[in-house]
Design a protein around this motif. Structure first.
Motif, mmCIF file in Angstrom:
data_model
loop_
_atom_site.group_PDB
_atom_site.id
_atom_site.type_symbol
_atom_site.label_atom_id
_atom_site.label_comp_id
_atom_site.label_asym_id
_atom_site.label_seq_id
_atom_site.Cartn_x
_atom_site.Cartn_y
_atom_site.Cartn_z
ATOM 1 N N VAL A 6 1.137 -0.848 -0.033
ATOM 2 C CA VAL A 6 0.021 0.131 0.009
ATOM 3 C C VAL A 6 0.696 1.268 -0.135
ATOM 4 O O VAL A 6 2.311 1.581 0.579
ATOM 5 N N SER A 7 0.241 2.363 -0.394
ATOM 6 C CA SER A 7 1.261 3.389 -0.640
ATOM 7 C C SER A 7 0.717 4.780 0.501
ATOM 8 O O SER A 7 -0.918 4.991 0.165
ATOM 9 N N ILE A 8 1.026 5.636 1.313
ATOM 10 C CA ILE A 8 0.684 6.272 2.323
ATOM 11 C C ILE A 8 1.014 7.519 1.792
ATOM 12 O O ILE A 8 3.020 7.454 2.419
ATOM 13 N N SER A 12 5.791 3.301 0.473
ATOM 14 C CA SER A 12 5.120 1.695 0.231
ATOM 15 C C SER A 12 5.709 1.473 1.293
ATOM 16 O O SER A 12 6.410 1.624 1.480
ATOM 17 N N TYR A 13 4.214 0.026 1.802
ATOM 18 C CA TYR A 13 4.608 -0.056 3.215
ATOM 19 C C TYR A 13 4.086 -1.748 2.538
ATOM 20 O O TYR A 13 2.549 -1.885 1.537
ATOM 21 N N VAL A 15 1.764 -4.944 3.634
ATOM 22 C CA VAL A 15 1.203 -5.210 5.107
ATOM 23 C C VAL A 15 0.866 -6.739 4.965
ATOM 24 O O VAL A 15 0.390 -7.040 3.986
ATOM 25 N N VAL A 25 -7.754 -4.331 2.454
ATOM 26 C CA VAL A 25 -6.826 -3.367 3.275
ATOM 27 C C VAL A 25 -5.893 -2.693 2.009
ATOM 28 O O VAL A 25 -6.069 -1.416 2.705
ATOM 29 N N ARG A 26 -6.406 -2.832 0.840
ATOM 30 C CA ARG A 26 -6.170 -1.670 -0.212
ATOM 31 C C ARG A 26 -7.283 -0.502 0.196
ATOM 32 O O ARG A 26 -6.648 0.492 0.009
ATOM 33 N N ALA A 29 -6.481 1.334 3.440
ATOM 34 C CA ALA A 29 -4.998 2.465 3.399
ATOM 35 C C ALA A 29 -5.271 2.689 2.054
ATOM 36 O O ALA A 29 -4.972 4.597 2.623
ATOM 37 N N ILE A 32 -6.970 6.131 5.067
ATOM 38 C CA ILE A 32 -5.966 6.626 5.255
ATOM 39 C C ILE A 32 -4.704 8.027 4.705
ATOM 40 O O ILE A 32 -4.608 8.843 5.646
ATOM 41 N N ASN A 33 -4.655 6.465 3.270
ATOM 42 C CA ASN A 33 -4.377 8.117 2.451
ATOM 43 C C ASN A 33 -5.023 9.133 1.778
ATOM 44 O O ASN A 33 -4.083 10.273 2.042
#
Length: 119
Positions: A6-8, A12-13, A15, A25-26, A29, A32-33
């Motif tokens: 995922v990208s915040i 990139s992270y 998870v 989850v995407r 994320a 959040i992003n």
């Protein structure tokens, strides 16, 4: 166990998640992003930790409001269910009363019919 990248805030992270939960989850994320990106535009790049903290607080506030709204709706539903039960009781009472009136009217009609036949 699945893994998702995922990208915040353009970072990139990776998870870990349960198999089949990758899309969810995407989506989380992405939510959040959206908050982090908006905050970064408002307050500038004040560090990932602070941006994530602020975004977390905003999301917690959204959750708090949603939980309050849910509680209000549950109370409203309970009230409406109670009102519905009360209305159903009143309807049954009205139906019983109407049935009594109709039975009485039928007895009177039968009595009149007997009198007319006897005359």
């Amino acid at each position: 166990m699945g893994q998702v990248k995922v990208s915040i805030n353009d970072r990139s992270y990776t998870v870990a998640c349960g198999d089949g939960e990758e899309a969810h989850v995407r989506e989380l994320a992405g939510h959040i992003n959206k908050h982090v990106t908006g905050l970064a535009q408002e307050v500038g790049q004040v560090g990932d930790a602070r941006l994530l903290l602020m975004a977390g607080l905003m999301i917690a506030d959204e959750l708090s409001e949603a939980l309050q709204r849910t509680k209000m709706l549950e109370q409203e539903l309970e009230s409406l269910s109670s009102q519905r039960a009360s209305a159903a009781d009143r309807t049954r009472e009205a139906e019983d009363s109407l049935a009594d009136v109709l039975d009485d009217a039928a007895r009177r009609i039968e009595d009149l019919a007997r009198r007319i036949e006897a005359a």
